[in-house]
Design a protein around this motif. Structure first.
Motif, mmCIF file in Angstrom:
data_model
loop_
_atom_site.group_PDB
_atom_site.id
_atom_site.type_symbol
_atom_site.label_atom_id
_atom_site.label_comp_id
_atom_site.label_asym_id
_atom_site.label_seq_id
_atom_site.Cartn_x
_atom_site.Cartn_y
_atom_site.Cartn_z
ATOM 1 N N ARG A 144 -7.291 20.893 -13.358
ATOM 2 C CA ARG A 144 -6.954 19.794 -14.281
ATOM 3 C C ARG A 144 -8.024 18.711 -14.219
ATOM 4 N NH1 ARG A 144 -0.373 19.406 -13.424
ATOM 5 N NH2 ARG A 144 0.181 20.132 -15.511
ATOM 6 N N GLN A 145 -8.486 18.412 -13.023
ATOM 7 C CA GLN A 145 -9.550 17.419 -12.871
ATOM 8 C C GLN A 145 -10.827 17.880 -13.562
ATOM 9 O OE1 GLN A 145 -9.683 17.151 -8.598
ATOM 10 N NE2 GLN A 145 -8.100 15.585 -8.488
ATOM 11 N N ASP A 146 -11.027 19.185 -13.618
ATOM 12 C CA ASP A 146 -12.214 19.748 -14.260
ATOM 13 C C ASP A 146 -12.064 19.888 -15.769
ATOM 14 O OD1 ASP A 146 -13.416 19.922 -11.803
ATOM 15 O OD2 ASP A 146 -13.067 22.070 -11.546
ATOM 16 N N GLY A 147 -10.925 19.458 -16.314
ATOM 17 C CA GLY A 147 -10.761 19.450 -17.764
ATOM 18 C C GLY A 147 -9.888 20.535 -18.341
ATOM 19 N N TYR A 148 -9.292 21.371 -17.489
ATOM 20 C CA TYR A 148 -8.376 22.400 -17.987
ATOM 21 C C TYR A 148 -6.996 21.800 -18.257
ATOM 22 C CZ TYR A 148 -11.482 26.344 -16.965
ATOM 23 O OH TYR A 148 -12.520 27.234 -16.962
ATOM 24 N N SER A 149 -6.348 22.281 -19.298
ATOM 25 C CA SER A 149 -4.955 21.941 -19.574
ATOM 26 C C SER A 149 -4.069 23.085 -19.086
ATOM 27 C CB SER A 149 -4.730 21.716 -21.066
ATOM 28 O OG SER A 149 -5.522 20.656 -21.535
#
Length: 411
Positions: A144-149
Motif C-alpha cells: 500500500r505504501q508503494d502505491g498498490y490498492s
C-alpha cells in the motif's frame, strides 16, 4: 453492457492458487466493458489453469516464463509499459511477499517490477490463517505504501472446508475498483495538464526546532502528503521544488531542498517564490522555538527538578507568503485540526490571505499524520467546500491540484 473501460489496457497478473480459475471471469468482464486485456502468469498459475484458455478469452498471447524465453524482445518490460492498469488476481501470499520485497524470480514479478502505472490493484486469495499472518499483513502494508490498492479477500467457503476470510473478492468488486480508479485517473490527468511547465513549490514534513545538539521540538508529520503532492505535480509536467524537513524517496527530477527549522524553511521558500506559480504549504510548521537553544546537551539536574524552556513564536510561513504574493501566484495552505474543521479552515483562509485551505481532521480514521491515506476538505473563498477521501495521499494530491487548476482558470 456499457463500455466503461473502452480502449483501456488492462494487464491481469495471475498467480498460483485455487482461485486462479476465476481469472477467466475477470478476463470476460474486462473484455465486455471494452478493455484490451493481456495476461501474465506464474508457472504455478499454469498448473491450475492453462495459459491457452486465457489467451482464447483475451484474444491476446499470454506471457509466461516459457514464452518469455522464446521471445527475442524484452517482453515483460514492453507489457509493463503497455498497461493502463495492473491487476494482480488472485494474489497469493508468496507473490505478495515477493512484490513487497522487490523480488523478480519469474516473468510475472519481473513485469510488476517494471510497471510504472499508478493504477495497481491487488486482490489476494489464500487460507484465512495465511491471510492473518503478521508477515502477510506487513507485506500488504508495504505494498500500500508503494502505491498498490487492495481489494480485500471475501469471507466464504474455503478450499479447506470451512467458512473464513480468504476467498478471492467477487469479480464485480474487482472490476468496479478498476473502473473507479481509471475513471478518476483520466479525469484528474486531463485536468492537471494545465500545470505542465509551471513552477510549483511545496513544503513537507514537521519542522524541527533545536533544544540542544541532540534534541528538538517537532510534531507527528511524516512528510508523506507533501511528497505525494510533489509526485502528482511532477507527473503533470510541472517544475517542482520540494522544501522538506525529511528526505524520502521521490522522482529524480523533483528538486528537493532540506530545511529542518521554520526559519530555514521560510528562507528557502522566499528564495523560491520569485518565479513561482503555485505555493503549497503542506509542512506542519512548529508554532514555537526556543529563544536560545542550549549549546551543550542538557543534563538531568535531579530526580525532582523540572526544566523550563523559554519559547518564542516562529515566523508564520503561510501568512508571510500569502501577504506578499504577486498577482497570478496561487497560495495553498493546510489546516490539521482535531475539532471545528470547517470553521478553523475558513478562518485560516482569511487570516493567511490564501487562495485555498486544505483542512483535515487528524483524529479521523484513515487521515492525518504518517498515514498512507487521507481525508480532506478543501475550502476556497465564496465556493462550497469540496470533500475528498478517504483515498491514497497521491489521489488526494491530484484532487488538490485539480482545485488549483480551477482557481487559475477563474483568475
Amino acid at each position: 453492457m456499457k463500455k466503461t473501460l473502452s480502449d483501456k489496457n488492462i494487464l491481469l497478473a495471475v498467480t498460483g492458487g485455487i482461485a486462479a480459475y476465476k481469472a477467466t471471469e475477470l478476463v470476460r468482464a474486462f473484455v465486455k466493458r471494452g478493455a484490451n486485456v493481456k495476461v501474465v502468469m506464474t508457472p504455478s498459475a499454469e498448473t491450475f489453469i492453462p495459459a491457452k484458455t486465457l489467451a482464447i478469452l483475451s484474444k491476446q498471447d499470454v506471457l509466461t516464463d516459457e514464452t518469455q524465453e522464446a521471445s527475442s524482445e524484452v517482453a515483460h518490460v514492453k507489457l509493463a509499459r503497455w498497461a493502463d492498469a495492473l491487476v494482480v488476481a488472485p494474489a497469493t501470499a508468496n507473490t505478495l511477499a515477493k512484490m513487497a520485497n522487490g523480488l523478480a524470480d519469474n516473468v510475472l514479478t519481473e513485469t510488476l517490477l517494471a510497471s510504472a502505472t499508478p493504477v495497481k490493484i491487488i486482490a489476494p486469495a489464500m487460507n484465512d490463517q495465511m491471510w492473518g499472518n503478521a508477515a502477510t499483513q506487513r507485506n500488504v502494508k508495504r505494498l500500500r505504501q508503494d502505491g498498490y490498492s487492495l481489494v480485500e479477500p471475501a469471507t466464504g467457503f474455503l478450499a479447506e472446508g470451512y467458512e473464513a476470510k480468504g476467498r478471492l473478492a467477487e469479480t464485480k468488486d474487482i472490476v468496479s475498483e478498476v473502473e473507479r480508479q481509471l475513471v478518476e485517473k483520466t479525469a484528474l490527468d486531463n485536468g492537471l495538464a494545465h500545470l505542465a511547465g509551471q513552477k510549483i513549490v511545496i513544503t513537507a514534513g514537521g519542522t524541527r526546532e533545536p533544544i540542544d545538539p541532540v534534541r528538538f521540538l517537532t510534531n507527528r508529520s511524516s512528510g508523506k502528503m507533501g511528497y505525494a503532492l510533489a509526485e502528482a505535480a511532477n507527473t503533470a509536467g510541472a517544475d517542482v521544488t520540494l522544501i522538506a524537513t525529511v528526505q524520502r524517496d521521490c522522482s529524480a527530477n523533483i528538486n528537493v531542498r532540506i530545511a529542518e527549522s521554520a526559519e530555514a524553511m521560510l528562507q528557502a521558500v522566499q528564495e523560491e517564490m520569485v518565479d513561482t506559480n503555485v505555493f503549497i504549504s503542506a509542512a506542519a510548521v512548529s508554532d514555537y522555538r526556543l529563544k536560545e537553544p542550549f549549546t551543550d546537551k542538557v543534563k538531568k539536574q535531579g530526580d525532582d527538578d523540572g526544566l523550563t524552556l523559554n519559547l518564542v513564536q516562529n515566523p508564520d510561513i503561510l501568512k508571510t507568503v500569502g501577504m506578499a504574493k504577486k498577482p497570478g501566484q496561487i497560495v495553498v495552505g493546510f489546516a490539521a485540526e482535531t475539532k471545528d474543521l470547517l470553521a478553523n479552515a475558513k478562518a485560516k483562509l482569511s487570516k493567511k490571505n490564501a487562495d485555498m485551505i486544505v483542512g483535515n481532521d487528524v483524529t479521523k480514521a484513515g487521515a492525518g499524520f504518517d498515514q498512507d491515506t487521507n481525508v480532506v476538505t478543501m475550502v476556497r473563498p465564496e465556493q462550497d467546500p469540496v470533500e475528498e477521501g478517504p483515498a491514497s495521499k497521491l489521489n488526494i494530491a491530484k484532487a488538490i491540484l485539480n482545485q488549483v487548476v480551477k482557481i487559475q482558470e477563474m483568475q
